[in-house]
Design a protein around this motif. Sequence first.
Motif, PDB file in Angstrom:
ATOM      1  N   GLU A  11       2.709  13.698   1.855  1.00 27.99           N
ATOM      2  CA  GLU A  11       1.441  13.274   1.250  1.00 27.99           C
ATOM      3  C   GLU A  11       1.146  11.801   1.519  1.00 27.99           C
ATOM      4  O   GLU A  11      -0.004  11.427   1.750  1.00 27.99           O
ATOM      5  CB  GLU A  11       1.483  13.543  -0.259  1.00 27.99           C
ATOM      6  N   VAL A  12       2.185  10.990   1.514  1.00 24.23           N
ATOM      7  CA  VAL A  12       2.027   9.549   1.752  1.00 24.23           C
ATOM      8  C   VAL A  12       1.796   9.260   3.233  1.00 24.23           C
ATOM      9  O   VAL A  12       1.147   8.290   3.588  1.00 24.23           O
ATOM     10  CB  VAL A  12       3.270   8.793   1.226  1.00 24.23           C
ATOM     11  N   SER A  42       0.734   4.227  -2.765  1.00 25.96           N
ATOM     12  CA  SER A  42       0.529   5.622  -2.404  1.00 25.96           C
ATOM     13  C   SER A  42       1.607   6.513  -3.021  1.00 25.96           C
ATOM     14  O   SER A  42       1.307   7.588  -3.558  1.00 25.96           O
ATOM     15  CB  SER A  42       0.509   5.776  -0.882  1.00 25.96           C
ATOM     16  N   PRO A  75       0.796  -1.235   0.000  1.00 25.55           N
ATOM     17  CA  PRO A  75       0.000   0.000   0.000  1.00 25.55           C
ATOM     18  C   PRO A  75       0.833   1.291   0.000  1.00 25.55           C
ATOM     19  O   PRO A  75       0.434   2.277  -0.614  1.00 25.55           O
ATOM     20  CB  PRO A  75      -0.839  -0.099   1.275  1.00 25.55           C
ATOM     21  N   LEU A  76       1.991   1.291   0.644  1.00 23.91           N
ATOM     22  CA  LEU A  76       2.826   2.492   0.624  1.00 23.91           C
ATOM     23  C   LEU A  76       3.435   2.712  -0.759  1.00 23.91           C
ATOM     24  O   LEU A  76       3.544   3.847  -1.219  1.00 23.91           O
ATOM     25  CB  LEU A  76       3.917   2.422   1.685  1.00 23.91           C
ATOM     26  N   TYR A  89      -0.331  11.995  -9.471  1.00 24.86           N
ATOM     27  CA  TYR A  89      -1.091  13.209  -9.178  1.00 24.86           C
ATOM     28  C   TYR A  89      -0.332  14.461  -9.618  1.00 24.86           C
ATOM     29  O   TYR A  89      -0.914  15.396 -10.153  1.00 24.86           O
ATOM     30  CB  TYR A  89      -1.412  13.273  -7.678  1.00 24.86           C
ATOM     31  N   PHE A 108       0.754   6.743  -6.719  1.00 29.70           N
ATOM     32  CA  PHE A 108      -0.429   7.579  -6.935  1.00 29.70           C
ATOM     33  C   PHE A 108      -0.089   9.063  -6.813  1.00 29.70           C
ATOM     34  O   PHE A 108      -0.535   9.876  -7.609  1.00 29.70           O
ATOM     35  CB  PHE A 108      -1.539   7.238  -5.942  1.00 29.70           C
ATOM     36  N   TRP A 109       0.716   9.428  -5.802  1.00 30.43           N
ATOM     37  CA  TRP A 109       1.062  10.837  -5.618  1.00 30.43           C
ATOM     38  C   TRP A 109       1.972  11.342  -6.731  1.00 30.43           C
ATOM     39  O   TRP A 109       1.852  12.488  -7.171  1.00 30.43           O
ATOM     40  CB  TRP A 109       1.663  11.090  -4.238  1.00 30.43           C
TER      41      TRP A 109
END
Length: 99
Positions: A51-52, A26, A22-23, A33, A29-30
Amino acid sequence: MKYQKGSFVVVPNIEYLKGKNPLLLSVFFWICYHADEDGMCFPSRRKLASEVGSTVKTVDKYIKELEVDGVIEKTKRKKKNSKENHSNLYQVMQLDTPP
């Protein structure tokens, strides 16, 4: 409170992402973004960690994993006329097939 639609992020390489930490997700994803229409961005490692919700060391670990797997390319940028690092440039890559 009424639902307000926020911004959205297009995330490439969805098959690659299945079952990943999951990290790592993340961090990716950032990076997505922050990426422009060409998939390039240069957020600081500190900003990504904030952000994470992790440390810079953790962000570095997952950026390296994303690089090794070919999902992103990282280019170190130096300050003009200096050996000092300025920032990293990240390029989000499109995989043909999952690694």
